[in-house]
Design a protein around this motif. Sequence first.
Motif, PDB file in Angstrom:
ATOM      1  N   ALA A 326     -21.128  50.597   6.397  1.00  0.00           N
ATOM      2  CA  ALA A 326     -22.698  50.463   6.197  1.00  0.00           C
ATOM      3  C   ALA A 326     -22.948  50.219   5.350  1.00  0.00           C
ATOM      4  N   LEU A 327     -22.721  51.078   3.962  1.00  0.00           N
ATOM      5  CA  LEU A 327     -22.889  50.976   2.481  1.00  0.00           C
ATOM      6  C   LEU A 327     -22.458  49.659   2.032  1.00  0.00           C
ATOM      7  N   ASP A 328     -21.292  49.054   2.682  1.00  0.00           N
ATOM      8  CA  ASP A 328     -20.297  48.248   1.990  1.00  0.00           C
ATOM      9  C   ASP A 328     -21.382  46.649   2.202  1.00  0.00           C
ATOM     10  N   ARG A 329     -21.661  46.941   3.857  1.00  0.00           N
ATOM     11  CA  ARG A 329     -22.803  45.500   4.228  1.00  0.00           C
ATOM     12  C   ARG A 329     -23.526  45.789   3.225  1.00  0.00           C
ATOM     13  N   ILE A 330     -24.429  46.981   3.457  1.00  0.00           N
ATOM     14  CA  ILE A 330     -25.898  46.926   2.476  1.00  0.00           C
ATOM     15  C   ILE A 330     -25.122  46.307   1.061  1.00  0.00           C
ATOM     16  N   ARG A 331     -24.428  46.593   0.241  1.00  0.00           N
ATOM     17  CA  ARG A 331     -24.358  46.432  -0.911  1.00  0.00           C
ATOM     18  C   ARG A 331     -24.107  44.802  -0.930  1.00  0.00           C
TER      19      ARG A 331
END
Length: 331
Positions: A326-331
């Motif tokens: 999820a953090l990867d998608r946000i970044r």
Amino acid sequence: MRIMIVALSALLLVAGAAWWWRDGAGGPARPAVAAASTGAPAGPAFQGGSDFATFAARGARLESEPASWRGTEPDGALRVDDNGDLIVTEEVRRRFDYFLSALGEEDLNVLRARVAAHLDAALPPAAARQAWDLFERYTGYRAALRGLDSPDNDTAALRRSLEERRALRRRWFDAEAREAFFGFRDRYDSFALDRRAILEDPALSAEEKAARVSALEADLAPRLRAMVEATRRPVSVAAQVDRLREQGASEARVYQLRERELGAEAAERLADLDHRRAEWERRYDEYREQREGILHSGLAPEDRDAQVRALRARLFDEQEQRRVQALDRIR
């Protein structure tokens, strides 16, 4: 940071209500009287019948208890007055909630049998049947709650939801039981909604909002005001901790502040949380650095994605991997 503190304040206000209901004392004591003799609302028919003696006999034959109860004691308290009638307080509801906490581990009718046997052993005959009647009403009320629509997260919808719950309570309980079981909670919910309406009013300045909230809190009963103040303390301490860290204070100084304001147990928990958060950030920073190297390695997309997946699997457990993705998608 200011937004985070406001959000934390709202969460703690809700959490504080739950904590108070679990650990706080009950309200004014009232003797229970059988519904048939007082004209209390009959409510819809109870599922499975209400034969107290039959259920008590079944419960007395039950042996092993639910796993979630092992090593625990029933919450709440059961007391009677000089006439042998049940004294109805919030403590009685807490005792019911303790038994119903095992719903899912055991069928409702099995838990009803356990409750009947418990009441039969803990109370004189008249009080036991009065408590049984209240328990049957309480389980009926909880079942009826599931038929209500979940409200949107706006103040008007939440207020309508509160009124719907109050209307259900009038169907299932008399006035004395409603006050004993839900009175404090209702007053807290009303306060929280009134406070939220003030804070959301675009026509008011920040100073006007603060003045109106202060006036609203000044009108609270002492017990409710004490609970509201208690829920604010962790937010205030969190802000002080942020200021200390901005000033370069040591973690020992942070611990001392938390211990003084919140107690040693809370200070230990927060220190452990800080440690786990720092460890998570260290591993995530390591992951990001290695992931950047993979993404810029010139590998074919499918090979690159496979290596990133393998990296996540090496550094994080299954639940953490979902968070990282999820953090990867946000970044």
